[in-house]
Design an enzyme around this catalytic site. Structure first.
Site, PDB file in Angstrom:
ATOM      1  N   TYR A   1       0.804  -1.218   0.000  1.00  0.00           N
ATOM      2  CA  TYR A   1       0.000   0.000   0.000  1.00  0.00           C
ATOM      3  C   TYR A   1       0.844   1.279   0.000  1.00  0.00           C
ATOM      4  O   TYR A   1       0.293   2.371  -0.123  1.00  0.00           O
ATOM      5  CB  TYR A   1      -0.947   0.011   1.197  1.00  0.00           C
ATOM      6  CG  TYR A   1      -1.913  -1.145   1.186  1.00  0.00           C
ATOM      7  CD1 TYR A   1      -2.948  -1.200   0.254  1.00  0.00           C
ATOM      8  CD2 TYR A   1      -1.777  -2.194   2.080  1.00  0.00           C
ATOM      9  CE1 TYR A   1      -3.829  -2.273   0.227  1.00  0.00           C
ATOM     10  CE2 TYR A   1      -2.661  -3.267   2.062  1.00  0.00           C
ATOM     11  CZ  TYR A   1      -3.680  -3.301   1.131  1.00  0.00           C
ATOM     12  OH  TYR A   1      -4.543  -4.367   1.102  1.00  0.00           O
TER      13      TYR A   1
ATOM     14  N   HIS B   1      -4.617   6.222  -1.221  1.00  0.00           N
ATOM     15  CA  HIS B   1      -5.274   6.081   0.083  1.00  0.00           C
ATOM     16  C   HIS B   1      -4.288   6.275   1.238  1.00  0.00           C
ATOM     17  O   HIS B   1      -4.718   6.364   2.387  1.00  0.00           O
ATOM     18  CB  HIS B   1      -5.909   4.690   0.171  1.00  0.00           C
ATOM     19  CG  HIS B   1      -7.320   4.678   0.675  1.00  0.00           C
ATOM     20  ND1 HIS B   1      -8.147   5.785   0.737  1.00  0.00           N
ATOM     21  CD2 HIS B   1      -8.080   3.657   1.147  1.00  0.00           C
ATOM     22  CE1 HIS B   1      -9.317   5.443   1.222  1.00  0.00           C
ATOM     23  NE2 HIS B   1      -9.311   4.158   1.483  1.00  0.00           N
TER      24      HIS B   1
ATOM     25  N   PHE C   1      -5.955  -0.976   9.196  1.00  0.00           N
ATOM     26  CA  PHE C   1      -6.505  -0.814   7.845  1.00  0.00           C
ATOM     27  C   PHE C   1      -7.539   0.308   7.892  1.00  0.00           C
ATOM     28  O   PHE C   1      -8.173   0.563   8.904  1.00  0.00           O
ATOM     29  CB  PHE C   1      -7.060  -2.112   7.241  1.00  0.00           C
ATOM     30  CG  PHE C   1      -5.961  -3.071   6.863  1.00  0.00           C
ATOM     31  CD1 PHE C   1      -5.316  -2.968   5.638  1.00  0.00           C
ATOM     32  CD2 PHE C   1      -5.545  -4.034   7.758  1.00  0.00           C
ATOM     33  CE1 PHE C   1      -4.285  -3.826   5.310  1.00  0.00           C
ATOM     34  CE2 PHE C   1      -4.514  -4.906   7.434  1.00  0.00           C
ATOM     35  CZ  PHE C   1      -3.884  -4.795   6.212  1.00  0.00           C
TER      36      PHE C   1
ATOM     37  N   ASN D   1     -10.579   1.126   6.918  1.00  0.00           N
ATOM     38  CA  ASN D   1     -11.982   1.088   7.315  1.00  0.00           C
ATOM     39  C   ASN D   1     -12.197   0.909   8.815  1.00  0.00           C
ATOM     40  O   ASN D   1     -13.314   1.079   9.296  1.00  0.00           O
ATOM     41  CB  ASN D   1     -12.725  -0.020   6.558  1.00  0.00           C
ATOM     42  CG  ASN D   1     -12.788   0.271   5.071  1.00  0.00           C
ATOM     43  OD1 ASN D   1     -12.357   1.324   4.606  1.00  0.00           O
ATOM     44  ND2 ASN D   1     -13.316  -0.668   4.319  1.00  0.00           N
TER      45      ASN D   1
ATOM     46  N   ASP E   1      -6.921  11.290   2.655  1.00  0.00           N
ATOM     47  CA  ASP E   1      -7.141  11.552   1.236  1.00  0.00           C
ATOM     48  C   ASP E   1      -8.596  11.932   0.976  1.00  0.00           C
ATOM     49  O   ASP E   1      -9.495  11.494   1.687  1.00  0.00           O
ATOM     50  CB  ASP E   1      -6.782  10.310   0.414  1.00  0.00           C
ATOM     51  CG  ASP E   1      -7.604   9.093   0.810  1.00  0.00           C
ATOM     52  OD1 ASP E   1      -8.485   8.708   0.021  1.00  0.00           O
ATOM     53  OD2 ASP E   1      -7.368   8.526   1.894  1.00  0.00           O
TER      54      ASP E   1
ATOM     55  N   ASN F   1     -14.493   6.013   4.211  1.00  0.00           N
ATOM     56  CA  ASN F   1     -14.742   4.943   5.183  1.00  0.00           C
ATOM     57  C   ASN F   1     -13.887   5.044   6.442  1.00  0.00           C
ATOM     58  O   ASN F   1     -14.345   4.705   7.536  1.00  0.00           O
ATOM     59  CB  ASN F   1     -14.562   3.571   4.532  1.00  0.00           C
ATOM     60  CG  ASN F   1     -15.690   3.252   3.580  1.00  0.00           C
ATOM     61  OD1 ASN F   1     -16.808   3.750   3.733  1.00  0.00           O
ATOM     62  ND2 ASN F   1     -15.416   2.442   2.582  1.00  0.00           N
TER      63      ASN F   1
END
Length: 185
Positions: A14, A19, A64, A66, A91, A112
């Site tokens: 990632y 994100h 993570f 969410n 973001d 989220n």
């Protein structure tokens, strides 16, 4: 005291994705404030330091995106600080690539990670610094998990420095000053 949380997803795969600009701003702040963000605590990588007499905690949730609220909830409850001293950086697909916007409070805008934070803190009343990643042409998930192209990367690198400077300005001069200085253009 300030808790400054940058949102993103943990893991090499990632790094550098749209994100993860929140993590990138925390890395920039860590350099500027000489704070090592390497301790695992509160479901996060954190670093603690001082800046102009204020205790600063930099936070990169490792839950993570969410589930970001779990990490914020834990750290806010531990330190028992007012939410006006919690700054969240993330973001925003509704801003052009490289634009930043500072707000005192507000909704999640469909993000989220912010949904999770607002739900678990039971409040929208905390400052945030949003960094524009632009609108996707098609699939949102693959877009936010994707990397910036060369042109966008240049804009994002500038925005990351600007966002870090904006956070420092909030600490030094308050959110109103930072909003008037950094929200134009």
């Amino acid at each position: 005291m300030y808790i400054i949380a940058g949102l993103g997803n943990p893991g090499k795969e990632y790094e550098g994705t749209r994100h993860n600009v929140g993590f990138m701003v925390i890395d920039e702040l860590a350099k500027k404030l000489n704070i090592d963000v390497g301790k695992l605590k509160f479901k996060s990588l954190i670093g603690e330091g001082n800046y102009k007499g204020e205790k600063i905690v930099l936070q990169k949730p490792q839950t993570f995106m969410n589930l970001s609220g779990e990490a914020l909830y834990d750290i806010v409850n531990f330190y028992k600080i007012p939410l006006k001293n919690v700054i969240v950086i993330y973001d925003d697909k509704d801003l052009d690539v490289g634009k930043i916007r500072i707000r005192r409070k507000g909704s999640s805008g469909g993000h989220n990670g912010m949904n999770s934070i607002i739900y678990l803190l039971n409040s929208e009343d905390f400052p945030r610094v949003r960094i524009g990643i632009g609108k996707p042409e098609n699939d949102l998930v693959s877009y936010v998990m994707g990397k910036f192209n060369e042109y966008e990367k240049k804009l994002i690198d500038e925005a990351i420095i600007k966002a870090a400077d904006a956070v420092i300005d909030i600490i030094e001069n308050g959110i109103e000053h930072a909003m008037s200085k950094f929200n134009g253009g």
